[in-house]
Design a protein around this motif. Structure first.
Motif, PDB file in Angstrom:
ATOM      1  N   GLY A   1       0.785  -1.221   0.000  1.00 23.37           N
ATOM      2  CA  GLY A   1       0.000   0.000   0.000  1.00 23.37           C
ATOM      3  C   GLY A   1       0.818   1.272   0.000  1.00 23.37           C
ATOM      4  N   GLN A   2       2.112   1.164  -0.324  1.00 18.99           N
ATOM      5  CA  GLN A   2       2.976   2.345  -0.318  1.00 18.99           C
ATOM      6  C   GLN A   2       2.913   3.114  -1.633  1.00 18.99           C
ATOM      7  OE1 GLN A   2       6.854   0.893   0.744  1.00 18.99           O
ATOM      8  NE2 GLN A   2       6.170   0.056   2.703  1.00 18.99           N
ATOM      9  N   VAL A   3       2.588   2.416  -2.715  1.00 19.21           N
ATOM     10  CA  VAL A   3       2.424   3.058  -4.021  1.00 19.21           C
ATOM     11  C   VAL A   3       1.223   2.425  -4.715  1.00 19.21           C
ATOM     12  CG1 VAL A   3       4.900   3.513  -4.265  1.00 19.21           C
ATOM     13  CG2 VAL A   3       3.926   1.419  -5.239  1.00 19.21           C
ATOM     14  N   ASP A   4       0.678   3.115  -5.719  1.00 15.73           N
ATOM     15  CA  ASP A   4      -0.416   2.504  -6.467  1.00 15.73           C
ATOM     16  C   ASP A   4       0.142   1.632  -7.586  1.00 15.73           C
ATOM     17  OD1 ASP A   4       0.299   4.197  -8.604  1.00 15.73           O
ATOM     18  OD2 ASP A   4      -1.302   5.630  -8.180  1.00 15.73           O
ATOM     19  N   TYR A   5      -0.749   0.973  -8.292  1.00 16.28           N
ATOM     20  CA  TYR A   5      -0.362   0.004  -9.321  1.00 16.28           C
ATOM     21  C   TYR A   5       0.491   0.638 -10.425  1.00 16.28           C
ATOM     22  CZ  TYR A   5      -1.053  -3.428 -13.109  1.00 16.28           C
ATOM     23  OH  TYR A   5      -0.864  -4.327 -14.127  1.00 16.28           O
ATOM     24  N   ASP A   6       0.044   1.767 -10.919  1.00 22.17           N
ATOM     25  CA  ASP A   6       0.778   2.421 -12.010  1.00 22.17           C
ATOM     26  C   ASP A   6       2.159   2.886 -11.558  1.00 22.17           C
ATOM     27  OD1 ASP A   6      -1.246   2.024 -13.840  1.00 22.17           O
ATOM     28  OD2 ASP A   6      -2.217   3.953 -13.421  1.00 22.17           O
ATOM     29  N   LYS A   7       2.263   3.347 -10.314  1.00 21.85           N
ATOM     30  CA  LYS A   7       3.563   3.776  -9.804  1.00 21.85           C
ATOM     31  C   LYS A   7       4.503   2.583  -9.662  1.00 21.85           C
ATOM     32  CE  LYS A   7       6.610   6.568  -7.986  1.00 21.85           C
ATOM     33  NZ  LYS A   7       7.399   7.469  -8.868  1.00 21.85           N
ATOM     34  N   ALA A   8       3.962   1.443  -9.262  1.00 25.89           N
ATOM     35  CA  ALA A   8       4.791   0.238  -9.147  1.00 25.89           C
ATOM     36  C   ALA A   8       5.349  -0.149 -10.519  1.00 25.89           C
ATOM     37  CB  ALA A   8       3.984  -0.908  -8.554  1.00 25.89           C
ATOM     38  N   LYS A   9       4.513  -0.066 -11.539  1.00 27.41           N
ATOM     39  CA  LYS A   9       4.976  -0.360 -12.899  1.00 27.41           C
ATOM     40  C   LYS A   9       6.085   0.621 -13.307  1.00 27.41           C
ATOM     41  CE  LYS A   9       2.052  -1.308 -16.176  1.00 27.41           C
ATOM     42  NZ  LYS A   9       0.875  -1.236 -17.089  1.00 27.41           N
ATOM     43  N   ALA A  10       5.857   1.885 -13.034  1.00 24.90           N
ATOM     44  CA  ALA A  10       6.854   2.897 -13.396  1.00 24.90           C
ATOM     45  C   ALA A  10       8.154   2.679 -12.631  1.00 24.90           C
ATOM     46  CB  ALA A  10       6.297   4.299 -13.109  1.00 24.90           C
ATOM     47  N   ASN A  11       8.049   2.294 -11.375  1.00 26.33           N
ATOM     48  CA  ASN A  11       9.257   2.043 -10.579  1.00 26.33           C
ATOM     49  C   ASN A  11      10.035   0.854 -11.119  1.00 26.33           C
ATOM     50  OD1 ASN A  11       8.667   4.183  -8.915  1.00 26.33           O
ATOM     51  ND2 ASN A  11       7.830   2.944  -7.259  1.00 26.33           N
ATOM     52  N   PHE A  12       9.315  -0.168 -11.574  1.00 24.27           N
ATOM     53  CA  PHE A  12      10.004  -1.314 -12.180  1.00 24.27           C
ATOM     54  C   PHE A  12      10.731  -0.884 -13.443  1.00 24.27           C
ATOM     55  CE2 PHE A  12       9.842  -4.706 -15.435  1.00 24.27           C
ATOM     56  CZ  PHE A  12      10.777  -5.569 -14.856  1.00 24.27           C
ATOM     57  N   GLU A  13      10.072  -0.107 -14.270  1.00 25.02           N
ATOM     58  CA  GLU A  13      10.698   0.335 -15.513  1.00 25.02           C
ATOM     59  C   GLU A  13      11.960   1.145 -15.234  1.00 25.02           C
ATOM     60  OE1 GLU A  13       7.929   2.329 -18.025  1.00 25.02           O
ATOM     61  OE2 GLU A  13       6.646   0.560 -18.300  1.00 25.02           O
TER      62      GLU A  13
ATOM     63  N   PRO B   1      20.945  -0.683 -18.975  1.00 29.13           N
ATOM     64  CA  PRO B   1      20.712   0.521 -19.795  1.00 29.13           C
ATOM     65  C   PRO B   1      20.434   0.220 -21.262  1.00 29.13           C
ATOM     66  CG  PRO B   1      22.636   0.786 -18.374  1.00 29.13           C
ATOM     67  CD  PRO B   1      22.250  -0.652 -18.299  1.00 29.13           C
ATOM     68  N   GLU B   2      20.805  -0.969 -21.718  1.00 28.64           N
ATOM     69  CA  GLU B   2      20.607  -1.300 -23.133  1.00 28.64           C
ATOM     70  C   GLU B   2      19.152  -1.600 -23.471  1.00 28.64           C
ATOM     71  OE1 GLU B   2      21.980  -5.184 -21.113  1.00 28.64           O
ATOM     72  OE2 GLU B   2      22.261  -3.014 -20.913  1.00 28.64           O
ATOM     73  N   ILE B   3      18.299  -1.793 -22.470  1.00 30.39           N
ATOM     74  CA  ILE B   3      16.886  -2.043 -22.731  1.00 30.39           C
ATOM     75  C   ILE B   3      16.249  -0.798 -23.328  1.00 30.39           C
ATOM     76  CG2 ILE B   3      14.635  -2.488 -21.641  1.00 30.39           C
ATOM     77  CD1 ILE B   3      16.056  -4.295 -19.663  1.00 30.39           C
ATOM     78  N   THR B   4      15.597  -0.954 -24.481  1.00 32.00           N
ATOM     79  CA  THR B   4      15.022   0.191 -25.198  1.00 32.00           C
ATOM     80  C   THR B   4      13.533   0.342 -24.981  1.00 32.00           C
ATOM     81  OG1 THR B   4      14.738  -1.186 -27.175  1.00 32.00           O
ATOM     82  CG2 THR B   4      16.789   0.094 -26.990  1.00 32.00           C
ATOM     83  N   GLN B   5      12.872  -0.750 -24.593  1.00 32.11           N
ATOM     84  CA  GLN B   5      11.422  -0.695 -24.465  1.00 32.11           C
ATOM     85  C   GLN B   5      10.934  -1.750 -23.492  1.00 32.11           C
ATOM     86  OE1 GLN B   5       9.457  -0.980 -28.266  1.00 32.11           O
ATOM     87  NE2 GLN B   5       7.408  -1.085 -27.385  1.00 32.11           N
ATOM     88  N   ILE B   6       9.845  -1.457 -22.792  1.00 29.50           N
ATOM     89  CA  ILE B   6       9.224  -2.426 -21.885  1.00 29.50           C
ATOM     90  C   ILE B   6       7.765  -2.564 -22.283  1.00 29.50           C
ATOM     91  CG2 ILE B   6       8.603  -2.934 -19.479  1.00 29.50           C
ATOM     92  CD1 ILE B   6      11.063  -1.163 -18.716  1.00 29.50           C
ATOM     93  N   GLU B   7       7.386  -3.787 -22.581  1.00 32.75           N
ATOM     94  CA  GLU B   7       6.016  -4.063 -23.025  1.00 32.75           C
ATOM     95  C   GLU B   7       5.260  -4.827 -21.933  1.00 32.75           C
ATOM     96  OE1 GLU B   7       6.039  -6.149 -26.722  1.00 32.75           O
ATOM     97  OE2 GLU B   7       6.891  -4.458 -27.856  1.00 32.75           O
ATOM     98  N   TRP B   8       4.094  -4.326 -21.581  1.00 35.50           N
ATOM     99  CA  TRP B   8       3.223  -4.985 -20.603  1.00 35.50           C
ATOM    100  C   TRP B   8       2.075  -5.654 -21.347  1.00 35.50           C
ATOM    101  CZ3 TRP B   8       4.613  -4.750 -15.440  1.00 35.50           C
ATOM    102  CH2 TRP B   8       5.588  -3.798 -15.105  1.00 35.50           C
ATOM    103  N   PRO B   9       1.571  -6.764 -20.832  1.00 24.39           N
ATOM    104  CA  PRO B   9       0.413  -7.412 -21.499  1.00 24.39           C
ATOM    105  C   PRO B   9      -0.783  -6.469 -21.514  1.00 24.39           C
ATOM    106  CG  PRO B   9       1.378  -8.859 -19.839  1.00 24.39           C
ATOM    107  CD  PRO B   9       1.995  -7.502 -19.655  1.00 24.39           C
TER     108      PRO B   9
END
Length: 497
Positions: free
Chosen positions: A468-480, A488-496
């Motif tokens: 409950g420290q962050v919402d779902y979208d923030k968790a996704k952004a934090n992972f990215e 650093p070589e990762i150019t894109q992150i795709e979620w289902p």
């Protein structure tokens, strides 16, 4: 080996900072007199899976035993890199050329005077991989007695070292080992894990790490009126059934599992695509990972998990295995029972039992690599065959170390033999009866060189969401953000969708 490629690998490790191991984020078992390389920190318990825990009549016509016939071209020092003394113990237990080991455990002397030098660095904070990669960078120019001859890796990062372009792990065929013949009794998924993208096997393991559900007998009796493994197995046979059982446990004041992290390996083993495919820079989050996020939040909110236990390999998680805990079960392979659950249990033997998990899964495994440039190819071949192809040796490791070993025929026999394979910790239960069917049905998830970071960081990011420290979208952004910082070589992150 290609120094440029190895340099990239080393840079990735240094950038990683905290490194997870075989399991997830920190479960390496550092045993008693582990031999630690100068300059490295002592190794606590760092990470998962190390396979750390693991528990062979010579397989096929493999010519194990060649070590004693080593000719003058073989070096007199065999340098073996690992993260704890588990492999050292196994070598000392079954390798016939061993004469004795020094009192501090740093050198094993063979019968012909050859010395095995154990270079041990902890997995914790990425120390092991950093030290190993530094040695690999210097391999081509190193003096004979300083060359790496054998090194170990764990499932979460084995792909990094079996990479054909890196050329740091020799194909087993270059040693004279025929995987189809000499390693025919191994479980297929372990051979796939040990192979490069071209299907060339560049490692072998004595371990197979199928996972079970390990439960408290006293809690089972209180909640269900029985602790019989078959009856409990029916109550946990799949996720839908287990959810109903979790409600029963909650009504009695118990948690089904300690943490949302406890179930991650089951979902993670089911992904249909690699996190990042070879030659690509796009990270694709599999739907199974999203299912774990959704189900974990649901189970946590429903009270089936203990909200105070945040992840694994921490003090709260360890305490959840104690007699005062209200946690019903854990999901562990054989090494998890022996190296993690058993040391944290403060009650009598016989309090725990095993049964089938809600789905088949594998967690961990320590892989033995012959290092490119070794000056001891005959001994390296001999050690690999002795530890991973000799069925008598593999049976001994199962009996003496409670390991589920990588020999299908041995494990099938163990599953039927209650007299030779009882577990004192499990009150005399023969756990192999439950491990063996799981091992037969494991299909390894597609691997990538990025598995370790992805597995660790996705759990870290969504742990904050679960708490409950962050919402779902923030968790996704934090992972990215975290995954791009590590890679650093990762150019894109795709979620289902």
């Amino acid at each position: 080996m290609k120094k440029k490629t190895v340099s990239i690998l080393l840079a990735a490790v240094i950038a990683a900072g905290t490194v997870a191991g075989c399991g997830s984020g920190s479960d390496t078992k550092t045993d008693g007199d582990a031999k630690v390389d100068a300059g490295a920190q002592s190794g606590g318990d760092s990470d998962a899976g190390t396979g750390g825990d693991s528990d062979a009549g010579t397989g096929g016509d493999s010519d194990a035993g060649t070590g004693g016939d080593s000719d003058a071209s073989e070096g007199k020092v065999i340098n073996i890199y690992s993260w704890n003394n588990e492999f050292s113990q196994r070598v000392q237990a079954v390798y016939p050329e061993v004469k004795e080991t020094s009192s501090d455990g740093t050198v094993t002397y063979l019968k012909d005077g050859t010395e095995i030098h154990w270079i041990i660095n902890p997995n914790q904070d990425g120390v092991y991989q950093q030290k190993l990669d530094e040695a690999l960078l210097n391999q081509a120019d190193a003096a004979a007695d300083d060359k790496v001859d054998i090194f170990l890796s764990e499932t979460d990062y084995v792909y990094k070292y079996t990479d054909a372009e890196a050329d740091v792990a020799m194909p087993l065929t270059d040693l004279g080992i025929d995987p189809d013949k000499d390693l025919a009794d191994q479980y297929d998924f372990t051979k796939v894990t040990a192979s490069d993208v071209n299907g060339v096997q560049r490692a072998s393991t004595w371990q197979c790490c199928p996972g079970l559900l390990v439960y408290r007998r006293d809690i089972a009796k209180d909640a269900f009126g029985t602790d019989d493994p078959q009856e409990i197995g029916e109550k946990v046979k799949d996720w839908d059934t287990l959810k109903l059982t979790a409600e029963e446990l909650k009504a009695k004041g118990y948690y089904t599992f300690s943490s949302y992290a406890d179930t991650f390996r089951l979902y993670g083993n089911s992904i249909s695509q690699p996190w990042i495919s070879p030659g690509e820079t796009v990270l694709k989050v599999d739907q199974k990972i999203m299912d774990w996020i959704k189900d974990s939040k649901e189970w946590l909110d429903a009270g089936y998990l203990n909200k105070t236990v945040k992840g694994q390999w921490n003090d709260d998680w360890n305490k959840a295995m104690g007699s005062e805990s209200k946690v019903f079960a854990f999901l562990f392979p054989a090494w998890g029972i022996d190296f993690t659950l058993k040391p944290n249990w403060d009650g009598e033997d016989g309090a725990w039992a095993v049964t089938n998990p809600p789905q088949e899964y594998n967690w961990g495994g320590s892989y033995i690599h012959a290092c490119t440039g070794t000056d001891n190819p005959k001994y390296v071949k001999d050690i690999i065959l002795s530890l991973t192809a000799d069925q008598e040796n593999l049976s001994k490791l199962a009996q003496e170390y409670a390991e589920f070993t990588n020999a299908r025929s041995c494990m099938q026999e163990a599953a039927k033999d209650d007299e030779l394979y009882p577990s004192a910790f499990l009150g005399g239960q023969n756990a192999y009866k439950y491990f063996a069917p799981v091992a037969e049905n494991i299909k390894i998830a597609p691997l990538s060189a990025y598995d370790q970071g992805c597995v660790e960081l996705i759990q870290n990011a969504f742990s904050d969401y679960f708490q409950g420290q962050v919402d779902y979208d923030k968790a996704k952004a934090n992972f990215e953000t975290a995954i791009r910082e590590r890679y650093p070589e990762i150019t894109q992150i795709e979620w289902p969708e």
